[in-house]
Design a protein around this motif. Structure first.
Motif, mmCIF file in Angstrom:
data_model
loop_
_atom_site.group_PDB
_atom_site.id
_atom_site.type_symbol
_atom_site.label_atom_id
_atom_site.label_comp_id
_atom_site.label_asym_id
_atom_site.label_seq_id
_atom_site.Cartn_x
_atom_site.Cartn_y
_atom_site.Cartn_z
ATOM 1 N N ARG A 108 0.820 -1.207 0.000
ATOM 2 C CA ARG A 108 0.000 0.000 0.000
ATOM 3 C C ARG A 108 0.857 1.261 0.000
ATOM 4 O O ARG A 108 1.879 1.327 0.670
ATOM 5 C CB ARG A 108 -0.887 0.055 1.257
ATOM 6 N N THR A 109 0.384 2.265 -0.722
ATOM 7 C CA THR A 109 1.029 3.574 -0.686
ATOM 8 C C THR A 109 0.450 4.387 0.474
ATOM 9 O O THR A 109 1.175 5.026 1.221
ATOM 10 C CB THR A 109 0.822 4.303 -2.016
ATOM 11 N N PHE A 110 -0.873 4.317 0.611
ATOM 12 C CA PHE A 110 -1.549 4.913 1.764
ATOM 13 C C PHE A 110 -2.188 3.783 2.565
ATOM 14 O O PHE A 110 -2.487 2.724 2.007
ATOM 15 C CB PHE A 110 -2.635 5.896 1.310
ATOM 16 N N HIS A 114 -6.882 4.630 -1.745
ATOM 17 C CA HIS A 114 -5.823 5.110 -2.628
ATOM 18 C C HIS A 114 -5.497 6.572 -2.404
ATOM 19 O O HIS A 114 -4.951 7.242 -3.269
ATOM 20 C CB HIS A 114 -6.214 4.863 -4.080
#
Lengths: 168, 173
Positions: A108-110, A114
């Motif tokens: 995950r980026t956040f 998203h």
């Protein structure tokens, strides 16, 4: 609707301050320095807990999506708010908690969905204020990447600089 | 393929008037005939031109270092990724995975044109991967999923299903 947010400068609620920065385009919030952390909504309603303040701010500015895009994400945000308050705020066992966080962030980026949510604000704030985090950072590459990514963004950089140097 | 990428880029940049492109040679290199100058040839050249036209120079990097990194990945895209053989795929993905370990975007913390064109270029490789392989190259997978959800990037490409939690956690990579 004008909200009055007072912060305790000796222990600034970073997560709630970040939430206030994020919503300031949609909601009128004035930030003042004082003795106790409190969000004054009206004479009948005040919030003292940092997470309650963040939740309230996210809910009065629903278009920003700080509380996630659907019910599932909302539950995930709640999970991370509790995680940051229980597992990261000066509690023992930071290494175990960081291990879990690292696993969650590997794909995950956040933390949730998203985009930025309260989950990111609150967990970032808990780590930022944690004495042991700088020493532990190296062993958790995913947490480290996520943390420095957020730290480089506005308003994280401005809030971080303004309130953590004061604390030290 | 390259022409569809350029038209997707135009939409992302919000350019009102779509350009007409032609192609050159066997490799179908895109060509843009501009009104007041010589023809522009090549995917990366035209893409950089469109970014400047849309007045979004930050997409090419906002420091000397990040500008160099952006150009490096754009070149990597057209030289290594395009026309990479079945045998090369694993090496390409392995190196890319290692590079992305500590980065959100290719140029660090900032979204650039390099992310857009690496995403367009690597899409066909990612589609082919099994779930377990996607997890093996988890940094690539994470970056890919983030870019495909980035506002108005995907256009001509189908979404790829990506798990957001690991299921093969016993193995370490």
């Amino acid at each position: 609707m004008a909200l009055n947010f007072t912060i305790n400068t000796s222990n600034p609620p970073l997560g709630a301050l970040l939430a206030a920065e994020h919503v300031k385009g949609s909601v009128q919030v004035s930030v003042e320095e004082g003795k106790d952390t409190q969000l004054h909504v009206s004479d009948a309603i005040q919030f003292n807990d940092a997470n309650s303040i963040s939740r309230y701010l996210a809910r009065v500015a629903p278009s920003l999506g700080l509380y996630g895009a659907n019910m599932m994400e909302q539950t995930e945000v709640d999970h991370w708010l509790e995680f940051s308050a229980r597992r990261l705020c000066g509690q023992p066992g930071l290494t175990v908690a960081l291990g879990e966080l690292d696993k969650a962030l590997s794909l995950r980026t956040f933390l949730v969905g998203h985009a930025i949510t309260l989950a990111d604000l609150s967990v970032w704030a808990a780590l930022k204020g944690h004495k042991e985090w700088p020493n532990q950072g190296k062993s958790f590459s995913h947490v480290n990447r996520w943390f420095s990514f957020l730290s480089s963004q506005v308003p994280f950089s401005s809030v971080g600089n303004k309130y953590t140097t004061k604390k030290a | 393929m390259a022409l569809r990428e350029l038209s997707s880029l135009e939409k992302f940049l919000g350019l009102k008037k779509p350009n007409k492109y032609s192609t050159q040679g066997d490799k179908k290199v895109p060509v843009l005939q501009s009104n007041n100058g010589p023809a522009l040839v090549g995917l990366v050249t035209i893409a950089c031109h469109l970014v400047k036209e849309a007045k979004r120079p930050e997409l090419l990097g906002d420091s000397a270092e990040s500008r160099a990194v952006v150009q490096q990945w754009l070149e990597h895209r057209v030289t290594k990724l395009d026309g990479c053989t079945k045998e090369d795929v694993k090496t390409v993905l392995k190196d890319f995975n290692l590079y992305l370990q500590d980065k959100v975007y290719l140029a660090g913390n900032q979204f650039t044109l390099a992310d857009i064109f690496m995403y367009y270029g690597i899409h066909s490789l990612i589609v082919e991967l099994a779930i377990q392989e996607k997890e093996q190259y988890m940094n690539v997978t994470r970056w890919f999923d983030h870019i495909q959800h980035y506002p108005s990037i995907r256009h001509h490409l189908p979404p790829v299903a990506v798990l957001r939690n690991r299921i093969y956690t016993g193995r370490h990579h």
